[in-house]
Motif scaffolding. Structure first.
Motif, short mmCIF file in Angstrom:
data_model
loop_
_atom_site.label_atom_id
_atom_site.label_comp_id
_atom_site.label_asym_id
_atom_site.label_seq_id
_atom_site.Cartn_x
_atom_site.Cartn_y
_atom_site.Cartn_z
N VAL A 197 -41.88 -8.35 0.94
CA VAL A 197 -42.26 -8.88 2.25
C VAL A 197 -43.46 -8.06 2.70
O VAL A 197 -43.35 -6.85 2.92
CB VAL A 197 -41.11 -8.77 3.27
N VAL A 198 -44.61 -8.72 2.81
CA VAL A 198 -45.85 -8.01 3.10
C VAL A 198 -46.40 -8.46 4.45
O VAL A 198 -46.11 -9.57 4.91
CB VAL A 198 -46.90 -8.26 1.99
N PRO A 199 -47.21 -7.63 5.12
CA PRO A 199 -47.79 -8.02 6.41
C PRO A 199 -48.86 -9.07 6.22
O PRO A 199 -50.03 -8.77 5.98
CB PRO A 199 -48.37 -6.70 6.94
N SER A 200 -48.45 -10.33 6.31
CA SER A 200 -49.37 -11.42 6.02
C SER A 200 -48.90 -12.71 6.68
O SER A 200 -47.70 -12.88 6.94
CB SER A 200 -49.49 -11.63 4.50
N THR A 201 -49.83 -13.61 6.90
CA THR A 201 -49.50 -14.96 7.34
C THR A 201 -49.24 -15.83 6.12
O THR A 201 -49.26 -15.35 4.98
CB THR A 201 -50.65 -15.56 8.16
N GLY A 204 -52.42 -16.18 4.13
CA GLY A 204 -52.88 -14.85 3.77
C GLY A 204 -52.25 -14.30 2.51
O GLY A 204 -52.81 -13.43 1.85
N LEU A 205 -51.07 -14.81 2.15
CA LEU A 205 -50.41 -14.37 0.92
C LEU A 205 -51.27 -14.64 -0.31
O LEU A 205 -51.19 -13.93 -1.31
CB LEU A 205 -49.06 -15.08 0.75
N PHE A 206 -52.11 -15.66 -0.24
CA PHE A 206 -52.90 -16.04 -1.40
C PHE A 206 -54.41 -15.93 -1.15
O PHE A 206 -55.19 -16.08 -2.08
CB PHE A 206 -52.57 -17.48 -1.81
N MET A 207 -54.79 -15.67 0.12
CA MET A 207 -56.22 -15.63 0.42
C MET A 207 -56.64 -14.38 1.18
O MET A 207 -57.82 -14.12 1.32
CB MET A 207 -56.61 -16.87 1.24
N THR A 215 -51.94 -6.03 -3.04
CA THR A 215 -50.62 -6.51 -3.43
C THR A 215 -50.62 -7.23 -4.78
O THR A 215 -49.77 -6.95 -5.63
CB THR A 215 -50.06 -7.47 -2.34
N TRP A 216 -51.58 -8.12 -4.98
CA TRP A 216 -51.55 -8.94 -6.20
C TRP A 216 -51.74 -8.15 -7.49
O TRP A 216 -51.12 -8.48 -8.51
CB TRP A 216 -52.55 -10.09 -6.09
N PRO A 217 -52.56 -7.10 -7.53
CA PRO A 217 -52.61 -6.31 -8.78
C PRO A 217 -51.25 -5.75 -9.16
O PRO A 217 -50.90 -5.70 -10.34
CB PRO A 217 -53.61 -5.20 -8.44
N VAL A 220 -49.15 -8.61 -10.67
CA VAL A 220 -49.55 -8.87 -12.06
C VAL A 220 -48.97 -7.81 -12.99
O VAL A 220 -48.43 -8.11 -14.07
CB VAL A 220 -51.08 -8.93 -12.18
N ALA A 221 -49.04 -6.54 -12.56
CA ALA A 221 -48.48 -5.46 -13.38
C ALA A 221 -46.97 -5.62 -13.53
O ALA A 221 -46.41 -5.38 -14.60
CB ALA A 221 -48.82 -4.11 -12.74
N TRP A 222 -46.30 -6.06 -12.48
CA TRP A 222 -44.85 -6.26 -12.54
C TRP A 222 -44.49 -7.39 -13.51
O TRP A 222 -43.52 -7.28 -14.26
CB TRP A 222 -44.32 -6.56 -11.14
N LEU A 223 -45.26 -8.45 -13.47
CA LEU A 223 -45.00 -9.57 -14.38
C LEU A 223 -45.24 -9.16 -15.83
O LEU A 223 -44.55 -9.64 -16.74
CB LEU A 223 -45.88 -10.76 -14.01
N ASP A 224 -46.21 -8.29 -16.05
CA ASP A 224 -46.47 -7.81 -17.41
C ASP A 224 -45.37 -6.85 -17.88
O ASP A 224 -44.99 -6.86 -19.05
CB ASP A 224 -47.82 -7.09 -17.47
N ARG A 225 -44.86 -6.02 -16.98
CA ARG A 225 -43.84 -5.04 -17.33
C ARG A 225 -42.77 -5.06 -16.23
O ARG A 225 -42.73 -4.19 -15.37
CB ARG A 225 -44.44 -3.65 -17.45
N PRO A 226 -41.90 -6.06 -16.24
CA PRO A 226 -40.96 -6.25 -15.12
C PRO A 226 -39.99 -5.11 -14.90
O PRO A 226 -39.46 -4.95 -13.82
CB PRO A 226 -40.22 -7.54 -15.49
N VAL A 227 -39.73 -4.29 -15.91
CA VAL A 227 -38.75 -3.21 -15.75
C VAL A 227 -39.40 -2.01 -15.07
O VAL A 227 -38.84 -1.40 -14.17
CB VAL A 227 -38.15 -2.81 -17.10
#
Length: 235
Positions: A197-201, A204-207, A215-217, A220-227
């Motif tokens: 949950v991030v401070p965003s509208t 704003g989550l995507f723009m 947040t998005w980097p 991406v890192a979590w999706l590459d290495r979820p553990v």
């Protein structure tokens, strides 16, 4: 060089004057330092260009906007958007690679991409739309694992893939609890699921500039290495 028309529109002054590139840069920086965001200057300048075109040509005319990678290119994105909104047949060309766009120009280009996506709609039968509202929102079938699609029941507890739920704290359309409430219904092992949950509208989550940069980097890192993702602990 930008003409007096652009500077007058951006700064709210009346008399036109011609500025060199260096003078225009100093004028922009001075205005921004005084409290006017650069994106506002860009919007005003682009609007001035669009209005100049509207005074000379009727809606429906064909317009080609050639934009460069600098902030003047951002003015072009704004002008193209405003002209297209009132019926001009606009072709927008970018002279250079999109990744060269920076600052306010990159933000204007991102906004243009979003508007292009938003304006592209898929026609859905009214009956289907009402069914989806009834099933997903009123009967909560997805969360109850009672939704059937393509002849198969969607059972969230059967999911085993990594899942990250992203919600905006200030989202007026989708409350964070609507997003994160489904986390414990997933069959994904705890180490493969997370909620942010991030401070965003909503948009704003995507723009949002900060969300995209900070947040998005991590996503991406979590999706590459979820553990191994200590920065993305469940909300």
């Amino acid at each position: 060089m930008r003409s007096a028309l652009l500077r007058s529109a951006a700064l709210g002054s009346a008399p036109p004057e011609l500025l060199t590139t260096a003078e225009m840069g100093r004028a922009d920086r001075s205005t921004i330092d005084s409290g006017t965001p650069g994106i506002v200057l860009m919007e005003n300048a682009g609007r001035a260009v669009a209005e100049a075109v509207m005074r000379r040509h009727p809606p429906g005319s064909r317009v080609v906007v050639l934009a460069g990678p600098g902030n003047n290119g951002g003015d072009g994105f704004v002008a193209a958007r405003r002209l297209a909104a009132v019926g001009f047949r606009v072709t927008l060309l970018l002279a250079g690679a999109p990744e060269r766009l920076k600052g306010d120009a990159a933000e204007a280009a991102l906004m243009q991409r979003f508007r292009d996506w938003y304006d592209w709609t898929v026609d859905l039968p009214g009956t289907y739309y009402l069914q989806v509202v009834q099933w997903l929102y009123k009967e909560n079938r997805l969360a109850r694992s009672a939704l059937t699609a393509l002849g198969r029941r969607i059972d969230l507890s059967a999911l085993r893939m990594p899942v990250l739920l992203l919600a905006g704290r200030d989202d007026a359309l989708v409350a964070p609890a609507q997003v994160t409430g489904i986390l414990d219904r997933l069959g994904t092992p705890p180490e493969g699921r997370a909620a942010l949950v991030v401070p965003s509208t909503h948009l704003g989550l995507f723009m949002g500039r900060t969300i995209l940069a900070e947040t998005w980097p991590g996503i991406v890192a979590w999706l590459d290495r979820p553990v191994a993702a200590p920065a993305l602990a469940p909300a």
